[in-house]
Design a protein around this motif. Structure first.
Motif, PDB file in Angstrom:
ATOM      1  N   THR A 153       0.833  -1.207   0.000  1.00  0.00           N
ATOM      2  CA  THR A 153       0.000   0.000   0.000  1.00  0.00           C
ATOM      3  C   THR A 153       0.866   1.256   0.000  1.00  0.00           C
ATOM      4  N   ILE A 154       1.905   1.256   0.819  1.00  0.00           N
ATOM      5  CA  ILE A 154       2.801   2.412   0.883  1.00  0.00           C
ATOM      6  C   ILE A 154       3.525   2.613  -0.444  1.00  0.00           C
ATOM      7  N   VAL A 155       4.016   1.517  -1.038  1.00  0.00           N
ATOM      8  CA  VAL A 155       4.751   1.622  -2.307  1.00  0.00           C
ATOM      9  C   VAL A 155       3.840   2.127  -3.421  1.00  0.00           C
ATOM     10  N   VAL A 156       2.606   1.676  -3.445  1.00  0.00           N
ATOM     11  CA  VAL A 156       1.672   2.132  -4.479  1.00  0.00           C
ATOM     12  C   VAL A 156       1.364   3.619  -4.300  1.00  0.00           C
ATOM     13  N   LEU A 157       1.226   4.048  -3.057  1.00  0.00           N
ATOM     14  CA  LEU A 157       0.954   5.470  -2.820  1.00  0.00           C
ATOM     15  C   LEU A 157       2.154   6.348  -3.156  1.00  0.00           C
ATOM     16  N   LEU A 158       3.357   5.804  -3.101  1.00  0.00           N
ATOM     17  CA  LEU A 158       4.553   6.571  -3.437  1.00  0.00           C
ATOM     18  C   LEU A 158       4.708   6.790  -4.936  1.00  0.00           C
ATOM     19  N   GLN A 159       4.074   5.946  -5.728  1.00  0.00           N
ATOM     20  CA  GLN A 159       4.242   6.057  -7.175  1.00  0.00           C
ATOM     21  C   GLN A 159       3.581   7.328  -7.684  1.00  0.00           C
ATOM     22  N   ASN A 160       4.223   7.935  -8.636  1.00  0.00           N
ATOM     23  CA  ASN A 160       3.708   9.168  -9.212  1.00  0.00           C
ATOM     24  C   ASN A 160       2.694   8.816 -10.288  1.00  0.00           C
ATOM     25  N   GLY A 161       1.471   9.183 -10.066  1.00  0.00           N
ATOM     26  CA  GLY A 161       0.420   8.897 -11.030  1.00  0.00           C
ATOM     27  C   GLY A 161       0.302  10.023 -12.038  1.00  0.00           C
ATOM     28  N   LYS A 162      -0.860  10.122 -12.631  1.00  0.00           N
ATOM     29  CA  LYS A 162      -1.090  11.189 -13.613  1.00  0.00           C
ATOM     30  C   LYS A 162      -1.178  12.552 -12.923  1.00  0.00           C
ATOM     31  N   GLY A 163      -1.631  12.544 -11.680  1.00  0.00           N
ATOM     32  CA  GLY A 163      -1.691  13.777 -10.907  1.00  0.00           C
ATOM     33  C   GLY A 163      -0.532  13.820  -9.936  1.00  0.00           C
TER      34      GLY A 163
END
Length: 114
Positions: free
Chosen positions: A20-30
């Motif tokens: 969960t933490i790693v996914v939240l760290l990823q830079n998305g489109k925003g």
């Protein structure tokens, strides 16, 4: 419960939290949480950080999948462990009729020309 089963479940929960933490760290489109770590992006480079986070994400997903499959085999419950003696004693036999059915006579085939 089995001690090995408990350890495996704890590992799965920890890996899920880390995922969960790693996914939240990823830079998305925003702007994601990764935008807060600009110093880390400048040190490693933006693309290299994204590649590392993606590899860690897939690694954690594979780890959780494998651990979940292994955990399902460590529960220790088999068909031999199930107690069915109580269920067998409570089965009532089907009621049998007091009379036997009378077989019906099969009409003999007669030749109409006779």
């Amino acid at each position: 419960m089995n001690a090995l089963f408990t350890i495996m479940v704890v590992l799965i929960v920890l890996a899920a939290l880390l995922l969960t933490i790693v996914v939240l760290l990823q830079n998305g489109k925003g702007d994601g949480l990764a935008s807060n770590f600009i110093a880390g992006n400048q040190t490693f480079g933006v693309r290299q950080t994204a590649d590392i986070l993606e590899k860690v994400t897939w690694g954690l997903v594979a780890f959780i999948l494998v651990l979940a499959i292994i955990t399902s085999f460590t529960t220790g419950t088999t068909g031999a462990d199930i107690d069915v003696s109580n269920k067998i004693e409570n089965i009532t036999p089907q009621a049998t009729p007091d009379f036997a059915p009378v077989p019906q006579e099969i009409p003999s085939q007669t030749n109409p020309t006779e």
